[in-house]
Design an enzyme around this catalytic site. Structure first.
Site, PDB file in Angstrom:
ATOM      1  N   ARG A  24       0.866  -1.187   0.000  1.00 13.02           N
ATOM      2  CA  ARG A  24       0.000   0.000   0.000  1.00 13.02           C
ATOM      3  C   ARG A  24       0.899   1.233   0.000  1.00 13.02           C
ATOM      4  O   ARG A  24       1.675   1.430   0.928  1.00 13.02           O
ATOM      5  CB  ARG A  24      -0.901   0.002   1.234  1.00 13.02           C
ATOM      6  CG  ARG A  24      -1.700   1.283   1.380  1.00 13.02           C
ATOM      7  CD  ARG A  24      -2.632   1.276   2.604  1.00 13.02           C
ATOM      8  NE  ARG A  24      -3.364   2.521   2.656  1.00 13.02           N
ATOM      9  CZ  ARG A  24      -3.224   3.441   3.611  1.00 13.02           C
ATOM     10  NH1 ARG A  24      -2.423   3.245   4.636  1.00 13.02           N
ATOM     11  NH2 ARG A  24      -3.913   4.558   3.568  1.00 13.02           N
ATOM     12  N   HIS A  39      -2.546  10.953   0.570  1.00  9.71           N
ATOM     13  CA  HIS A  39      -2.053  10.754   1.939  1.00  9.71           C
ATOM     14  C   HIS A  39      -1.428  12.076   2.376  1.00  9.71           C
ATOM     15  O   HIS A  39      -0.227  12.145   2.653  1.00  9.71           O
ATOM     16  CB  HIS A  39      -1.072   9.580   1.979  1.00  9.71           C
ATOM     17  CG  HIS A  39      -0.893   8.957   3.333  1.00  9.71           C
ATOM     18  ND1 HIS A  39      -1.062   7.610   3.587  1.00  9.71           N
ATOM     19  CD2 HIS A  39      -0.541   9.489   4.529  1.00  9.71           C
ATOM     20  CE1 HIS A  39      -0.811   7.354   4.867  1.00  9.71           C
ATOM     21  NE2 HIS A  39      -0.492   8.480   5.461  1.00  9.71           N
ATOM     22  N   GLU A  46      -7.193   8.621   6.056  1.00  6.32           N
ATOM     23  CA  GLU A  46      -7.503   9.311   7.312  1.00  6.32           C
ATOM     24  C   GLU A  46      -7.939  10.760   7.126  1.00  6.32           C
ATOM     25  O   GLU A  46      -7.256  11.693   7.570  1.00  6.32           O
ATOM     26  CB  GLU A  46      -6.292   9.254   8.258  1.00  6.32           C
ATOM     27  CG  GLU A  46      -5.834   7.846   8.569  1.00  6.32           C
ATOM     28  CD  GLU A  46      -4.813   7.789   9.705  1.00  6.32           C
ATOM     29  OE1 GLU A  46      -4.333   8.853  10.154  1.00  6.32           O
ATOM     30  OE2 GLU A  46      -4.504   6.670  10.161  1.00  6.32           O
ATOM     31  N   ASN A 100      -7.472   1.910   9.783  1.00  8.15           N
ATOM     32  CA  ASN A 100      -6.161   2.113  10.417  1.00  8.15           C
ATOM     33  C   ASN A 100      -6.382   2.102  11.922  1.00  8.15           C
ATOM     34  O   ASN A 100      -7.239   2.818  12.432  1.00  8.15           O
ATOM     35  CB  ASN A 100      -5.562   3.470  10.038  1.00  8.15           C
ATOM     36  CG  ASN A 100      -5.135   3.523   8.578  1.00  8.15           C
ATOM     37  OD1 ASN A 100      -5.250   2.539   7.846  1.00  8.15           O
ATOM     38  ND2 ASN A 100      -4.641   4.663   8.158  1.00  8.15           N
TER      39      ASN A 100
HETATM   40  C1  FCB Z   1      -1.287   7.316  10.619  1.00  4.43           C
HETATM   41  C2  FCB Z   1      -0.831   7.833   9.268  1.00  4.43           C
HETATM   42  C3  FCB Z   1       0.511   7.294   8.842  1.00  4.43           C
HETATM   43  C4  FCB Z   1       1.469   7.203  10.006  1.00  4.43           C
HETATM   44  C5  FCB Z   1       0.841   6.454  11.151  1.00  4.43           C
HETATM   45  C6  FCB Z   1       1.751   6.265  12.323  1.00  4.43           C
HETATM   46  O1  FCB Z   1      -2.127   8.253  11.192  1.00  4.43           O
HETATM   47  O2  FCB Z   1      -1.763   7.523   8.272  1.00  4.43           O
HETATM   48  O3  FCB Z   1       0.995   8.109   7.805  1.00  4.43           O
HETATM   49  O4  FCB Z   1       1.894   8.466  10.356  1.00  4.43           O
HETATM   50  O5  FCB Z   1      -0.303   7.113  11.582  1.00  4.43           O
END
Ligand code: FCB
Length: 490
Positions: free
Chosen positions: A96, A140, A185, A312
């Protein structure tokens, strides 16, 4: 480490320990690892890439630990072939990664930059040649700076531009990508970017954060519908959310959970999967915004059929209402900063959690992952799930073993992963349709506001020489992938 283990062993009677071994994963379950463009690529000026909000933010004094930037990062842009070989060596079944929008459209609009598309095409082809499924994230967090100059995610135009960008990428790679994830996110983009200011662009305006939530949701919908029109294979369409697992504390815990669950989870899940916004959250935030940026037809665009929901997960959060006495506690696990990540919920108190903790200070609680997967499955039984990130930062030490090999004995990370794989397996045995697991992260990288101070990789990166070294966790994971069952400790 010993302390961690002792604490981890101190489970309440009856609580699962989550350190099972031998649990087997079904055929088709996809074991992979994850990264993101700004965190690993470096080469920020190469081949026509435009500046992103993270370039601007990281170059602004005081925003990132130690003044670190992503200028070089892991230099993945120039080392893509050897990084691909590393993935193959680990036996990854999927990878990914995210596409940097400013490599494709340097100002976020207009014609495609051929060199940017060519880079990701090389990456995707390199994955396919090694039999690794490409899981693409379109966003991202590295928004082209030019779009931020026009209002960024507070401006509806950014959502429309995102749809165009998705179409450009889909036209080029839409015959080869296995999974398309639109956003990573959006909670962070909206609330940390425009609310607390801990992330780029560093704005601290509660109303802007809520407008960003809606425009991100809209951007997702527009991107999925654009992709659907241009792809020629049969990929899965997905979005990745960092859904929060809240634990209520005391008499006021339930009300506190309602408030923050509304902001963090339901403002995304409800429109994406049900085509509605939660009335109680609109009411809670009525003093901040009238939500008039939601236009007729938007909810229909946002609610796209999803083949997968990306989850996540890192830790849990304990809340209660603040009674107004003393200083309000704020242990919400996100970098403290000037503004609030919780618009309209200033009276919710975030309580410290019992350990053990990772190097981020995040509590380790695999039961949160099991609970989250089960609750999503119960609410939307027909939506398959994929863990798109899970992993841990620890302060790793590189040692040279007797045989002269560089080694990182990251037992804590193995223990963390083993317990979370166990939790995922338990969720599956309770009926959850979980399709895969992408460990965060393939390699140590630029951890946003924390710069290079936090190492999440299963592969160690020496930031002086950029040398990659497999940590013991990488070897453990390779074995899990090979055997398709959770290994014990050796
Ligand atoms: C998430 C993010 C990723 C990384 C992890 C630890 O929030 O998507 O990029 O920073 O945390």
């Amino acid at each position: 480490m010993t302390q961690h283990l002792e604490e981890a062993g101190a489970q309440t009677a009856g609580d699962p320990d989550y350190r099972d071994e031998g649990l087997e994963f079904p055929p088709g379950f996809v074991f992979g690892s994850a990264t993101a463009s700004y965190q690993i690529e470096g080469a920020v000026e190469a081949d026509g890439r435009g500046p992103s909000i993270w370039d601007t933010f990281s170059h602004t004094a005081g925003k990132v630990w130690n003044g670190d930037t992503g200028d070089i990062a892991c230099d993945h842009y120039h080392r893509v072939e050897s990084d691909l070989d590393l993935m193959k060596q680990l036996g990854l079944e999927s990878y990914r990664f995210s596409i940097a929008w400013p490599r494709i459209q340097p100002t976020g609009r207009g014609p495609a930059n051929e060199a940017g598309l060519a880079f990701y095409e090389r990456l995707v082809d390199g994955l396919l040649a090694r039999n690794i499924k490409p899981i693409v994230t379109l966003y991202h967090w590295d928004l082209p700076q030019a779009l931020e100059d026009g209002g960024g995610w507070t401006n509806r135009e950014t959502a429309l531009a995102f749809g165009d960008y998705a179409r450009i990428v889909g036209e080029r790679l839409g015959d080869r990508v296995a999974v398309w994830t639109t956003l990573n996110e959006p909670w962070c983009s909206a609330y940390l970017g425009y609310g607390s200011g801990a992330h780029a662009p560093g704005r601290t305006e509660p109303a802007a954060a809520l407008a960003a939530v809606h425009h991100l949701n809209l951007a997702h919908g527009l991107a999925v519908s654009a992709l659907r029109e241009v792809v020629t294979n049969d990929p899965d369409f997905a979005i990745t959310l960092n859904l929060h697992v809240f634990r209520p504390d005391g008499d006021t815990g339930a009300e506190a959970v309602r408030r923050v669950d509304g902001l963090a989870n339901r403002l995304f899940l409800d429109p994406l999967l049900n085509g509605t916004y939660p009335e109680d959250v609109l009411a809670d935030t009525a003093g901040i915004t009238d939500w008039s940026f939601i236009q007729q037809g938007d909810l229909g665009i946002i609610r796209q059929p999803l083949d997968l929901l990306g989850v996540n997960y890192y830790s849990t959060t304990r809340v209660r209402m603040w009674d107004g006495n003393g200083e309000k506690q704020n242990a919400d696990g996100h970098k403290p900063s000037a503004g609030t990540a919780w618009p309209g919920a200033d009276d919710v108190e975030f309580l410290p959690q019992p350990g053990p903790y990772t190097e981020m200070g995040w509590n380790i609680d695999p039961s949160g992952l099991e609970d989250l997967l089960v609750s999503l499955h119960e609410r939307w039984p027909s939506v398959p799930l994929m863990i798109t990130e899970n992993g841990a930062a620890f302060s790793d030490v590189v040692e040279t073993d007797a045989d002269g090999q560089r080694r990182v004995h990251d037992f804590d990370r193995i223990d963390y992963l083993r317990r979370h794989f166990t939790a995922a397996h338990r969720a599956m045995s309770r009926g959850v349709d979980l399709r895969g697991y992408q460990v965060w992260s393939l390699m140590d990288n630029f951890e946003w506001g924390y710069g290079y101070s936090k190492r999440f990789g299963i592969v160690h990166v020496d930031y002086e020489t950029l040398e990659r070294t497999l940590k013991d966790s990488a070897r453990w994971y390779a074995r899990l992938i090979r055997e398709r069952r959770i290994p014990g400790l050796e």
